[in-house]
Write an enzyme that holds these catalytic residues in place. Structure first.
Site, PDB file in Angstrom:
ATOM      1  N   PHE A 169       0.809  -1.222   0.000  1.00 18.52           N
ATOM      2  CA  PHE A 169       0.000   0.000   0.000  1.00 18.52           C
ATOM      3  C   PHE A 169       0.839   1.267   0.000  1.00 18.52           C
ATOM      4  CE2 PHE A 169       0.878  -0.028   4.506  1.00 18.52           C
ATOM      5  CZ  PHE A 169       0.699   1.276   4.946  1.00 18.52           C
ATOM      6  N   LYS A 170       2.111   1.157   0.409  1.00 20.25           N
ATOM      7  CA  LYS A 170       2.973   2.341   0.443  1.00 20.25           C
ATOM      8  C   LYS A 170       3.125   2.966  -0.947  1.00 20.25           C
ATOM      9  CE  LYS A 170       3.741   1.358   4.784  1.00 20.25           C
ATOM     10  NZ  LYS A 170       4.985   1.032   5.440  1.00 20.25           N
ATOM     11  N   ASP A 171       2.946   2.155  -1.993  1.00 14.87           N
ATOM     12  CA  ASP A 171       3.080   2.684  -3.357  1.00 14.87           C
ATOM     13  C   ASP A 171       2.061   3.777  -3.648  1.00 14.87           C
ATOM     14  OD1 ASP A 171       5.236   1.122  -4.332  1.00 14.87           O
ATOM     15  OD2 ASP A 171       3.899  -0.571  -4.676  1.00 14.87           O
TER      16      ASP A 171
END
Length: 496
Positions: free
Chosen positions: A110-112
């Site tokens: 999800f950091k993307d």
């Protein structure tokens, strides 16, 4: 839009480009909007909008110092061909729950979502502010932020990325991703310690005035890719709004219906973005804080005492192996009516004594908005297997924690509000745990070899991001003590 520190006077403000560039306030606080914005959308707009349109809307709302053209180009570049799903955030329904899949970007986590956007914002912020120094992105990571920030900033002119991660505290795939990123401006170091040791030292380096001045004299300045950076946090609001709109569009809920979000939580950024979405008017009933065995947040939401004086566990959900949840400070700032002196006092207590206690009014407000629970390692595996057995849907350990805690919450409360589980990583990012969970056998290999083993079991097509793990050789791991982090930075930058 003006920004202030959670620990500083409201008379001392920055515009949004400067807040993004600085990352962490000089007083150690986190930047928050001076005045939380009024929503620039109506609820009925959300089902009609694509992810990119909602992302542009959110960026324009919080970062209105950027031009419309700058925002559109940022969003277009951030959510382009590097995503393996055109929707960016697909939503799957399984066993009565909705899984909001945030792992379709280049590094499978999800950091993307934020770290494909942050470099776009950072580049334009430097142009707006006419900064003539190189930006040093200094980041502590429990696994995913390091890879995503390196991938996002790779070969970005005028930036260098220096990542510190805990030796032995990230998964084999996370380690391979970090050590195989290609870019002349990328460096990663393992530290002898845990994530909190890395994060504490990064904050200390940020707040070292003498070192900051030395950087400046050499033509550099620090910023951060952690969710401490407001430019990293704000883009995460978008997927809460988008998911709600899609559920309405698919007629899973009616416009105005409330939903619950169960959020696997370590540093508290992801769930704080949900809280900000609620402040913007999204009909959220409960934000459910799901932790692993490092359950400092579970205890906090129950008692109001934040106490990091406990055993640190290395678990099969390593991105959540955290005892100091930095973004909680932003939530407390809000609930304490923006009393910066009170927040500074609480944070000093945490640093000096290892714990603090919120007052009864704040605790009652927390109970109104949040629920919390945790899952141990066996429960993580059992949940992966339970979800897989239902209809062959595969989830990673962090998502399994969100899913398990959601089930526990439903059983305890009989709350039948529609439940969205925030699915934070691809199962192929943690193949050893997923393989063991669904087969009941120990995984005979680790890392990329374990991906192959899991794929043999599951079949189907591997995504672009997973296939990329087979393409590059990893660099040799560099291991240092936390007290040597500043010296490592000086050496990389050839500081005089």
């Amino acid at each position: 839009m003006k920004y202030r520190s959670t620990r500083g006077s409201k008379d001392n403000t920055l515009n949004s480009p400067s807040a993004i560039i600085q990352g962490l306030a000089p007083d150690g606080g986190l930047y928050v909007p001076l005045n939380f914005p009024e929503p620039n959308f109506k609820l009925e707009d959300l089902p009609k909008l694509s992810y990119k349109q909602i992302a542009a809307m959110v960026i324009a709302l919080f970062f209105n110092d950027f031009s419309k053209e700058q925002i559109i180009s940022s969003v277009t570049n951030a959510y382009n061909k590097q995503w393996d799903d055109r929707s960016v955030v697909p939503i799957e329904k399984h066993n009565g729950n909705f899984y909001m899949e945030l792992f379709h970007g280049p590094t499978l986590a999800f950091k993307d979502i934020a770290l494909q956007m942050l470099p776009q914002l950072m580049t334009r912020a430097v142009q707006i502010e006419k900064i003539n120094r190189d930006i040093i992105i200094l980041t502590a990571t429990s696994g995913d932020t390091g890879t995503a920030s390196m991938r996002g900033f790779a070969n970005q002119k005028g930036t260098d990325v220096i990542v510190f991660y805990p030796e032995g505290g990230v998964s084999p795939v996370q380690l391979k991703q970090m050590l195989s990123q290609r870019g002349k401006n990328l460096q990663a170091f393992a530290i002898k310690g845990n994530f909190d040791d890395a994060q504490t030292e990064v904050k200390k380096i940020f707040n070292d005035e003498a070192f900051r001045e030395r950087l400046k004299q050499n033509g550099y300045q620090f910023s951060s890719a952690n969710s401490m950076n407001i430019g990293r946090l704000i883009p995460q609001i978008s997927y809460y709004l988008y998911t709600y709109g899609q559920l309405v569009r698919r007629k899973e809920i009616n416009l105005g219906d409330k939903v619950n979000f169960s959020v696997p939580t370590g540093n508290f950024g992801d769930i704080l973005a949900g809280y900000y979405a609620k402040k913007l008017g999204l009909p959220i009933n409960k934000l459910i804080c799901a932790s692993n065995e490092n359950n400092v947040l579970t205890d906090f939401f129950e008692t109001g005492e934040y106490d990091k004086r406990r055993k640190f566990h290395l678990t099969n959900a390593p991105a959540m192996d955290i005892l100091v949840s930095s973004n909680l400070e932003r939530l407390l700032f809000d609930l304490y009516d923006e009393n910066d002196k009170q927040i500074a006092s609480l944070m000093n207590q945490l640093t000096q004594r290892g714990h603090y206690q919120v007052n009864e009014d704040v605790l009652n407000e927390l109970h109104q908005i949040f629920a919390a629970d945790f899952a141990n390692e066996n429960q993580v595996k059992e949940e992966i297997k339970r979800v897989y057995n239902y209809d062959r849907y595969v989830i990673d350990p962090h998502t399994a924690i969100g899913s398990y805690v959601a089930q526990q919450y439903k059983q305890k409360t009989n709350d039948d509000t529609p439940m969205v589980i925030v699915s934070t990583a691809s199962p192929y990012k943690f193949p050893e745990t997923v393989y063991e969970a669904i087969t009941g056998r120990d995984c005979p290999q680790s890392g990329v070899a374990a991906i192959k083993k899991l794929h043999e079991e599951l079949g189907g097509q591997l995504s672009i991001g997973v296939r990329a793990l087979f393409d590059h050789e990893a660099h040799m791991e560099k291991i240092i003590n936390p007290e040597n982090m500043e010296a490592a930075i000086s050496s990389i930058l050839n500081l005089k």
